[in-house]
Design a protein around this motif. Sequence first.
Motif, PDB file in Angstrom:
ATOM      1  N   GLY A  20       0.786  -1.231   0.000  1.00  0.00           N
ATOM      2  CA  GLY A  20       0.000   0.000   0.000  1.00  0.00           C
ATOM      3  C   GLY A  20       0.816   1.278   0.000  1.00  0.00           C
ATOM      4  O   GLY A  20       0.254   2.361  -0.127  1.00  0.00           O
ATOM      5  N   CYS A  21       2.131   1.165   0.156  1.00  0.00           N
ATOM      6  CA  CYS A  21       3.000   2.360   0.146  1.00  0.00           C
ATOM      7  C   CYS A  21       3.704   2.438  -1.199  1.00  0.00           C
ATOM      8  O   CYS A  21       4.558   1.604  -1.501  1.00  0.00           O
ATOM      9  N   LEU A  22       3.309   3.412  -1.989  1.00  0.00           N
ATOM     10  CA  LEU A  22       3.858   3.595  -3.330  1.00  0.00           C
ATOM     11  C   LEU A  22       4.390   5.007  -3.451  1.00  0.00           C
ATOM     12  O   LEU A  22       4.086   5.870  -2.624  1.00  0.00           O
ATOM     13  N   GLY A  23       5.127   5.241  -4.530  1.00  0.00           N
ATOM     14  CA  GLY A  23       5.488   6.614  -4.851  1.00  0.00           C
ATOM     15  C   GLY A  23       4.227   7.414  -5.140  1.00  0.00           C
ATOM     16  O   GLY A  23       3.161   6.857  -5.436  1.00  0.00           O
ATOM     17  N   ARG A  24       4.340   8.726  -5.054  1.00  0.00           N
ATOM     18  CA  ARG A  24       3.187   9.612  -5.289  1.00  0.00           C
ATOM     19  C   ARG A  24       2.810   9.592  -6.767  1.00  0.00           C
ATOM     20  O   ARG A  24       3.637   9.845  -7.637  1.00  0.00           O
ATOM     21  N   GLU A  25       1.557   9.310  -7.042  1.00  0.00           N
ATOM     22  CA  GLU A  25       1.081   9.328  -8.424  1.00  0.00           C
ATOM     23  C   GLU A  25       0.945  10.775  -8.886  1.00  0.00           C
ATOM     24  O   GLU A  25       0.351  11.609  -8.204  1.00  0.00           O
ATOM     25  N   ILE A  26       1.493  11.054 -10.057  1.00  0.00           N
ATOM     26  CA  ILE A  26       1.443  12.387 -10.649  1.00  0.00           C
ATOM     27  C   ILE A  26       0.626  12.289 -11.933  1.00  0.00           C
ATOM     28  O   ILE A  26       1.104  11.781 -12.942  1.00  0.00           O
ATOM     29  N   GLY A  27      -0.614  12.761 -11.862  1.00  0.00           N
ATOM     30  CA  GLY A  27      -1.505  12.684 -13.017  1.00  0.00           C
ATOM     31  C   GLY A  27      -1.722  14.002 -13.729  1.00  0.00           C
ATOM     32  O   GLY A  27      -2.369  14.042 -14.769  1.00  0.00           O
ATOM     33  N   VAL A  69      10.364   0.025  -4.324  1.00  0.00           N
ATOM     34  CA  VAL A  69       9.479   0.543  -3.275  1.00  0.00           C
ATOM     35  C   VAL A  69       8.496   1.543  -3.888  1.00  0.00           C
ATOM     36  O   VAL A  69       7.305   1.506  -3.605  1.00  0.00           O
ATOM     37  N   CYS A  70       8.999   2.415  -4.760  1.00  0.00           N
ATOM     38  CA  CYS A  70       8.150   3.391  -5.449  1.00  0.00           C
ATOM     39  C   CYS A  70       7.051   2.684  -6.245  1.00  0.00           C
ATOM     40  O   CYS A  70       5.931   3.163  -6.328  1.00  0.00           O
ATOM     41  N   ALA A  71       7.389   1.517  -6.802  1.00  0.00           N
ATOM     42  CA  ALA A  71       6.441   0.748  -7.616  1.00  0.00           C
ATOM     43  C   ALA A  71       5.597  -0.205  -6.788  1.00  0.00           C
ATOM     44  O   ALA A  71       4.764  -0.933  -7.351  1.00  0.00           O
ATOM     45  N   GLY A  72       5.796  -0.243  -5.472  1.00  0.00           N
ATOM     46  CA  GLY A  72       5.027  -1.156  -4.641  1.00  0.00           C
ATOM     47  C   GLY A  72       5.371  -2.613  -4.880  1.00  0.00           C
ATOM     48  O   GLY A  72       4.588  -3.505  -4.582  1.00  0.00           O
ATOM     49  N   GLY A  73       6.557  -2.867  -5.445  1.00  0.00           N
ATOM     50  CA  GLY A  73       7.012  -4.231  -5.677  1.00  0.00           C
ATOM     51  C   GLY A  73       6.640  -4.804  -7.025  1.00  0.00           C
ATOM     52  O   GLY A  73       7.112  -5.879  -7.395  1.00  0.00           O
ATOM     53  N   GLY A  74       5.791  -4.114  -7.768  1.00  0.00           N
ATOM     54  CA  GLY A  74       5.306  -4.651  -9.031  1.00  0.00           C
ATOM     55  C   GLY A  74       6.203  -4.356 -10.213  1.00  0.00           C
ATOM     56  O   GLY A  74       7.195  -3.620 -10.101  1.00  0.00           O
ATOM     57  N   PRO A  75       5.861  -4.909 -11.370  1.00  0.00           N
ATOM     58  CA  PRO A  75       6.594  -4.609 -12.592  1.00  0.00           C
ATOM     59  C   PRO A  75       6.328  -3.169 -13.020  1.00  0.00           C
ATOM     60  O   PRO A  75       5.346  -2.553 -12.593  1.00  0.00           O
ATOM     61  N   VAL A  76       7.206  -2.644 -13.853  1.00  0.00           N
ATOM     62  CA  VAL A  76       7.080  -1.271 -14.339  1.00  0.00           C
ATOM     63  C   VAL A  76       7.219  -1.234 -15.850  1.00  0.00           C
ATOM     64  O   VAL A  76       7.734  -2.159 -16.471  1.00  0.00           O
TER      65      VAL A  76
END
Length: 170
Positions: A20-27, A69-76
Amino acid sequence: MDRRYPYIGPAEIRDRVVPGCLGREIGSAGDLAVWLAEWPADEREEPFTFVVDAGGALRLAPRRSEHVVCAGGGPVLSAGEMGFVRDGDRWAVREVSNQSTGYCPDVTSWAAVAAALDRAGLDHPGGFTHPIVFRRCPRCGQRNIVKDDHFGCAACETPLPSVWNLGTTG
């Protein structure tokens, strides 16, 4: 289809991911302005860690944080560092690289970065300002950064492939 880059770095760094801790989404440009305002002026001068997550969202975190960590562990779709400059009354991207030794994204991942920046309405340089070419040695498995177009393994001198080969695609 955009290539998804799995995390291929050390497990002990992946273990720092907190659900649940991700980098800040910039939309939007407004999101970026609000986020940058949270940082002291001298820290805004340095590039920040970024990822474009698997859904295409641009996420930012402090420079010394880990991409995984910014990606929450997922692929990018891409990862690296991004710096900003004030352009009149708004912020623009000054510099951007694909420097992430945890994901080692190919330079072709720029398309995902450009799409995320365009969706957010952020001016950008039109390509990686500091592109990095990553390759895995087919003999010893070492991850390499190709410098001066020398496609040779830094550990064992084996020729490196001309195409990206550091993970699975999906």
